[in-house]
Design an enzyme around this catalytic site. Structure first.
Site, short mmCIF file in Angstrom:
data_model
loop_
_atom_site.label_atom_id
_atom_site.label_comp_id
_atom_site.label_asym_id
_atom_site.label_seq_id
_atom_site.Cartn_x
_atom_site.Cartn_y
_atom_site.Cartn_z
N TYR A 1 21.33 -86.51 -9.52
CA TYR A 1 20.35 -85.40 -9.49
C TYR A 1 20.95 -84.12 -9.41
O TYR A 1 20.86 -83.31 -10.37
CB TYR A 1 19.53 -85.73 -8.16
N GLU B 1 24.42 -83.46 -10.24
CA GLU B 1 25.47 -83.33 -11.72
C GLU B 1 24.19 -82.84 -12.65
O GLU B 1 24.57 -82.30 -13.69
CB GLU B 1 26.25 -84.20 -11.87
N LYS C 1 21.14 -81.56 -12.50
CA LYS C 1 20.66 -80.23 -12.66
C LYS C 1 21.70 -79.14 -12.55
O LYS C 1 21.55 -78.07 -13.24
CB LYS C 1 20.14 -80.10 -10.94
N PHE D 1 8.38 -87.56 8.35
CA PHE D 1 7.80 -87.33 9.84
C PHE D 1 6.42 -87.06 9.88
O PHE D 1 5.93 -87.79 10.92
CB PHE D 1 8.82 -86.01 10.18
N GLN E 1 22.13 -82.21 11.19
CA GLN E 1 22.31 -81.89 9.92
C GLN E 1 20.95 -80.67 9.99
O GLN E 1 20.07 -81.25 10.45
CB GLN E 1 22.36 -82.84 8.80
N THR E 2 21.30 -79.85 8.84
CA THR E 2 20.02 -78.66 8.97
C THR E 2 19.51 -78.63 7.51
O THR E 2 20.48 -78.83 6.54
CB THR E 2 20.80 -77.44 9.54
N GLN F 1 24.61 -79.06 6.18
CA GLN F 1 23.80 -77.65 6.41
C GLN F 1 23.36 -77.33 5.09
O GLN F 1 23.87 -77.57 4.14
CB GLN F 1 24.75 -76.66 7.23
P1 NAD Z 1 7.66 -84.31 -7.71
O1 NAD Z 1 8.48 -85.59 -7.89
O2 NAD Z 1 6.53 -84.23 -7.07
O3 NAD Z 1 7.44 -83.83 -9.28
C1 NAD Z 1 8.17 -84.01 -10.41
C2 NAD Z 1 7.43 -84.27 -11.70
O4 NAD Z 1 7.91 -84.54 -12.72
C3 NAD Z 1 6.25 -85.65 -11.27
O5 NAD Z 1 5.25 -85.41 -11.71
C4 NAD Z 1 7.02 -86.51 -12.10
O6 NAD Z 1 6.08 -87.35 -12.61
C5 NAD Z 1 7.64 -85.47 -13.25
N1 NAD Z 1 8.71 -86.36 -14.21
C6 NAD Z 1 9.76 -86.99 -13.73
N2 NAD Z 1 10.34 -87.39 -14.66
C7 NAD Z 1 10.00 -86.76 -15.99
C8 NAD Z 1 9.91 -87.14 -17.30
N3 NAD Z 1 11.22 -87.84 -17.69
N4 NAD Z 1 9.16 -86.54 -18.34
C9 NAD Z 1 7.86 -86.03 -17.73
N5 NAD Z 1 7.58 -85.78 -16.54
C10 NAD Z 1 8.52 -86.54 -15.45
O7 NAD Z 1 8.77 -83.37 -7.16
P2 NAD Z 1 8.59 -81.66 -6.58
O8 NAD Z 1 9.01 -81.50 -5.56
O9 NAD Z 1 7.23 -81.28 -7.25
O10 NAD Z 1 9.79 -80.89 -7.83
C11 NAD Z 1 9.41 -80.29 -9.13
C12 NAD Z 1 10.85 -79.73 -9.42
O11 NAD Z 1 11.29 -78.89 -8.85
C13 NAD Z 1 12.04 -80.94 -9.61
O12 NAD Z 1 12.39 -80.29 -10.98
C14 NAD Z 1 12.73 -80.55 -8.58
O13 NAD Z 1 13.99 -81.14 -8.94
C15 NAD Z 1 12.68 -79.24 -8.30
N6 NAD Z 1 12.97 -79.02 -6.93
C16 NAD Z 1 12.16 -79.23 -5.88
C17 NAD Z 1 12.40 -78.99 -4.62
C18 NAD Z 1 11.58 -79.46 -3.47
O14 NAD Z 1 11.78 -79.43 -2.33
N7 NAD Z 1 10.23 -79.82 -3.39
C19 NAD Z 1 13.54 -78.64 -4.26
C20 NAD Z 1 14.50 -78.38 -5.11
C21 NAD Z 1 14.16 -78.43 -6.55
N1 UDP Z 2 15.95 -87.29 6.82
C1 UDP Z 2 15.84 -88.02 8.05
N2 UDP Z 2 14.77 -88.92 8.02
C2 UDP Z 2 13.89 -89.27 7.09
C3 UDP Z 2 14.09 -88.87 5.97
C4 UDP Z 2 15.07 -87.75 5.72
O1 UDP Z 2 16.32 -87.77 8.87
O2 UDP Z 2 13.05 -90.00 7.26
C5 UDP Z 2 17.17 -86.39 6.58
C6 UDP Z 2 17.94 -86.73 5.55
O3 UDP Z 2 18.98 -87.76 5.90
C7 UDP Z 2 18.41 -85.28 5.12
C8 UDP Z 2 17.36 -84.41 5.75
O4 UDP Z 2 16.51 -85.11 6.47
O5 UDP Z 2 19.63 -84.97 6.00
C9 UDP Z 2 16.59 -83.65 4.35
O6 UDP Z 2 16.21 -84.90 3.82
P1 UDP Z 2 15.40 -84.87 2.32
O7 UDP Z 2 15.33 -86.17 1.61
O8 UDP Z 2 14.00 -84.07 2.57
O9 UDP Z 2 16.09 -83.71 1.47
P2 UDP Z 2 17.55 -83.16 1.04
O10 UDP Z 2 18.47 -84.15 1.67
O11 UDP Z 2 17.35 -83.46 -0.66
O12 UDP Z 2 17.87 -81.70 1.26
#
Ligand code: NAD
Ligand code: UDP
Length: 314
Positions: free
Chosen positions: A148, A150, A152, A194, A212-213, A279
């Site tokens: 994920y 790398e 991105k 949660f 962790q934050t 963090q």
């Molecule tokens: P999500 O998993 O709900 O949405 C991702 C969507 O992409 C899904 O509908 C999935 O079916 C579709 N998808 C996956 N692979 C595909 C492919 N090969 N072809 C076509 N569609 C495909 O996740 P989200 O939280 O809505 O995230 C959306 C975008 O935002 C992602 O690119 C994610 O990396 C980025 N992002 C989200 C967060 C967050 O906290 N939600 C944080 C950082 C980045």
């Molecule tokens: N986490 C947790 N319990 C869970 C799911 C996640 O303590 O049931 C922790 C996880 O280890 C991380 C933080 O919550 O430290 C955020 O995790 P998430 O998967 O939501 O996002 P990301 O790690 O990608 O920021």
């Protein structure tokens, strides 16, 4: 709006963020083409849009080329939760890298402006805190999160090379943890885990010691920031952080969720996943300055809305 009406492609449009983005763009009077392979997204998320003549849903995997005519592209296709992106890591990298190449190729052919949904994960386990856009990050290239992170990072490289080499009109946002209604209940991310555990009276799973934050942004704020970025003048590429700078430990989050749900769930401590960042907090000076954007919804208010959603759906 009539004059500025656009045909907009949202890849990953049936996912959590994508479906909210489709809602807002349609409200603004645009035509929306939602492209998704339904790996983590679902038709359920866009069911309410299917009868709208300005909305079109296409099943398509972005790792394959796509030939359509559009004015703007939001590239969101990619699983975002560690559980899902680690399920088929090779496909995750392909989605980020081949998906970016295909979407950029499309943008080049039709001269569309294109926005990449990048992530705070490009900063890895950061040694600079809070994280400004100028920080290059500390990322493990061979760990279980690397597909994920790398993927991105490589997508960002491709965006900037298409901009330098082919003068493509690109916009890159780095999204920090975002939550809200339409997160999948089994998504595996901390907020949905949660809340669902608390509502079902199950143990709340804290990974590691819970110190962790993370910084949590409510979905409506995020979508507003994303669209403002797309609307910035030509030449402003980002990358730009979009997130809520409020920073909480996972223990604080668990306690808040228990308080707001009135749950009797207990906390259980499980091993911390490999490479889990210690963090994370965005420096949003650039977004404040250029987009005049700040998040409006604080954690407690956003959690209440998300809890109401999960109460009604699970
Ligand atoms: P999500 O998993 O709900 O949405 C991702 C969507 O992409 C899904 O509908 C999935 O079916 C579709 N998808 C996956 N692979 C595909 C492919 N090969 N072809 C076509 N569609 C495909 O996740 P989200 O939280 O809505 O995230 C959306 C975008 O935002 C992602 O690119 C994610 O990396 C980025 N992002 C989200 C967060 C967050 O906290 N939600 C944080 C950082 C980045
Ligand atoms: N986490 C947790 N319990 C869970 C799911 C996640 O303590 O049931 C922790 C996880 O280890 C991380 C933080 O919550 O430290 C955020 O995790 P998430 O998967 O939501 O996002 P990301 O790690 O990608 O920021």
């Amino acid at each position: 709006m009539r004059d500025s009406k656009k045909k907009i492609l949202v890849s990953g449009g049936a996912g959590f963020l994508g479906s909210h983005l489709c809602d807002r763009l349609l409200e603004q009077g645009h035509d929306v083409l939602c492209v998704d392979n339904f790996f983590t997204g679902s038709k359920e998320n866009v069911k309410h849009l299917l009868s709208n003549p300005h909305f079109e849903l296409m099943r398509h995997d972005v790792t394959f080329p796509l030939y359509v005519e559009v004015d703007q592209i939001y590239n969101l296709a990619c699983p975002a939760s560690p559980v899902h992106y680690q399920f088929d890591p090779v496909q995750t990298t392909k989605t980020s890298v081949h998906g970016a190449i295909n979407m950029l190729g499309l943008a080049k052919r039709v001269k569309a402006r294109i926005l990449q949904a990048s992530t705070s994960e490009v900063y890895g386990d950061p040694e600079v805190h809070p994280q400004p856009e100028s920080y290059f990050g500390k990322v493990n290239p061979i760990g279980i999160r690397s597909c994920y992170d790398e993927g991105k990072r490589c997508a960002e490289t491709l965006f900037f090379d298409y901009h330098r080499q082919h003068q493509l009109d690109i916009k890159v946002i780095r999204i920090f943890n975002t939550y809200g209604p339409r997160m999948h209940p089994n998504d595996g991310r901390v907020v949905s885990n949660f809340i669902v555990q608390a509502l079902q009276g199950k143990d709340i799973t804290i990974y590691g010691d819970g110190q962790q934050t993370r910084s949590f942004c409510y979905v409506d704020d995020l979508i507003r920031g994303m669209i403002s970025m797309m609307e910035t003048p030509d030449g402003f590429t980002g990358p730009i952080n979009i997130g809520n700078p409020g920073e909480f430990t996972m223990l604080e989050l668990a306690e808040l969720v228990i308080k707001l749900t009135g749950s009797k769930s207990k906390l259980v401590f499980l091993p911390k996943p490999e490479d889990d960042p210690k963090q994370r907090r965005p420096d949003i000076s650039l977004a404040k300055d250029v987009l005049k954007w700040t998040p409006n919804v604080q954690l407690e208010e956003g959690l209440k809305k998300t809890i109401d959603y999960f109460r009604a759906t699970i």
